[in-house]
Write a protein that holds these residues in place. Sequence first.
Motif, PDB file in Angstrom:
ATOM      1  N   THR A  84     -55.616 -61.009  -8.863  1.00  0.00           N
ATOM      2  CA  THR A  84     -54.951 -60.225  -9.904  1.00  0.00           C
ATOM      3  C   THR A  84     -53.838 -59.351  -9.364  1.00  0.00           C
ATOM      4  N   SER A 137     -51.332 -56.715 -14.310  1.00  0.00           N
ATOM      5  CA  SER A 137     -52.587 -57.466 -14.254  1.00  0.00           C
ATOM      6  C   SER A 137     -53.671 -56.724 -13.492  1.00  0.00           C
ATOM      7  N   GLY A 139     -54.279 -53.634 -13.489  1.00  0.00           N
ATOM      8  CA  GLY A 139     -54.880 -52.552 -14.252  1.00  0.00           C
ATOM      9  C   GLY A 139     -54.754 -51.205 -13.596  1.00  0.00           C
ATOM     10  N   ALA A 335     -46.543 -58.250 -22.067  1.00  0.00           N
ATOM     11  CA  ALA A 335     -47.765 -58.556 -21.326  1.00  0.00           C
ATOM     12  C   ALA A 335     -48.676 -57.335 -21.235  1.00  0.00           C
ATOM     13  N   HIS A 336     -48.072 -56.166 -21.033  1.00  0.00           N
ATOM     14  CA  HIS A 336     -48.862 -54.932 -20.987  1.00  0.00           C
ATOM     15  C   HIS A 336     -49.531 -54.668 -22.332  1.00  0.00           C
ATOM     16  N   SER A 339     -52.429 -57.063 -22.785  1.00  0.00           N
ATOM     17  CA  SER A 339     -53.577 -56.652 -21.984  1.00  0.00           C
ATOM     18  C   SER A 339     -54.296 -55.463 -22.604  1.00  0.00           C
ATOM     19  N   HIS A 340     -53.511 -54.522 -23.141  1.00  0.00           N
ATOM     20  CA  HIS A 340     -54.096 -53.299 -23.692  1.00  0.00           C
ATOM     21  C   HIS A 340     -54.869 -53.557 -24.981  1.00  0.00           C
ATOM     22  N   ALA A 342     -56.041 -56.637 -26.009  1.00  0.00           N
ATOM     23  CA  ALA A 342     -56.762 -57.913 -25.987  1.00  0.00           C
ATOM     24  C   ALA A 342     -58.173 -57.790 -26.564  1.00  0.00           C
TER      25      ALA A 342
END
Length: 465
Positions: A84, A137, A139, A335-336, A339-340, A342
Amino acid sequence: MRTRQETRDLIVMSVAGTELAGELDGLAQQGWRLWKAEGVDDILGLLKARPRTCFAALLDLRGADPRQAESTNLDHLVPALTATRIGWVAGVVQKQLEQPWLRQLIHHYCHDYVTLPCASTLLGVVLGHAHGMAVLSSGDGQDQADGPDDAMIGESPAMRSMRQMLQKAAATEAPVYIAGETGTGKELAALAIHRRSARRERPFVVINCGAIPQSLLQSELFGYERGAFTGATQRKLGRIEMAHTGTLFLDEIGDLPMDSQASLLRFLQQGSIERLGGHEEIHVDVRILSATHVDLAAAVAEGRFREDLYHRLRVIELRQPPLRERGGDIALIAAHALSHHAREATRRIRGFSPCARQAMQRYAWPGNVRELVNRVRQAVVMADGPCITAQDLRLEASDLCAPETLDAARCEGERAAIERALQRNGHRLAVTARELGISRVTLYRLMARHGLRDREVTVGAIRRS
């Protein structure tokens, strides 16, 4: 002097022992710290030794035997390719793109690919995007020392310049005015200044001058004493006083009524306030940051904003760039956001489809970052497939999702690379040609082929007007 944020870590690994020549020297000069890996064990060992570091990685696939690659399925690379904290970029020669195993490898494990040899400036941009994706990715965000920039995602020249200006502004006590369109993240910029300043351990108080009724704004800013008006049953501190020894951020300062402008100017001149209904002069030590989406200079000219207050607030002026000027940052922010949010999806979302990525790059984003994040969040909830499409984002896809030949894909990639390079270099053709590693004559020819010459003429006409 190179700043700490400019140093990023790059892993270079070749599957066939090929060597990169001038590219690595150029990357080192751009601030990359290079780590050469002979195999997967070297990479895993590096990750263990540097547990808080995110890496970009260049996988040099030139000379790889396609028969050997298919027979081994590259299983031995998977632990490194799926880490990651690493953003992979494949380095290939053009003819390799016709090999199915290589296309599959890039699709599943790499953020992008480049054809080698490649100009170090272009390679640095691609690796920078991969590094940014690795940071997201992981985090972890940036290093804790760089906390103020955690929410200000982006590797574009506009955002790098903005960060440098924020750092300089934070080192002073002067008032800062942040200009920018709605949704660009002006409050995040103000918070970054506060967290980098000597007042970082003190209060950071925000007041939206456009969200509070005019009748209440004076009491919100300056507070009031008990009995100052009907219903004032006890003393209340105003936002200015609450920010004592810290930072006060006046958002949408352009909506401040004229009577409140006069009171604010008096405070800035004297450094003291009086609560409504009181007679005591209260000294307040506070740093003022302000922002608005309106043109304050025009408001001054039209008599809607005091000129003396304008100059008091605008000692240092920063401009938060709109999303449409930030190029590859759009993919990083999307993408951020994915991810946040999801966890709100009813199924696992793998990412964005090619048509979604192209649609996001071509859309003008009038609502800027706020609009992008909101569209991604809605798409996470409403998407039916494993990948978010342009339709899920409610963006016009037109022919973006139509099947394309390999030649069409190459043509589109070439056009996009030239267009991004022109934007990065202010449409200066000589500088753009040097960055792309081609002659100026070749750049002219490619621009004509992709219909960019007319656009260049238009840009030139606008700048001369």
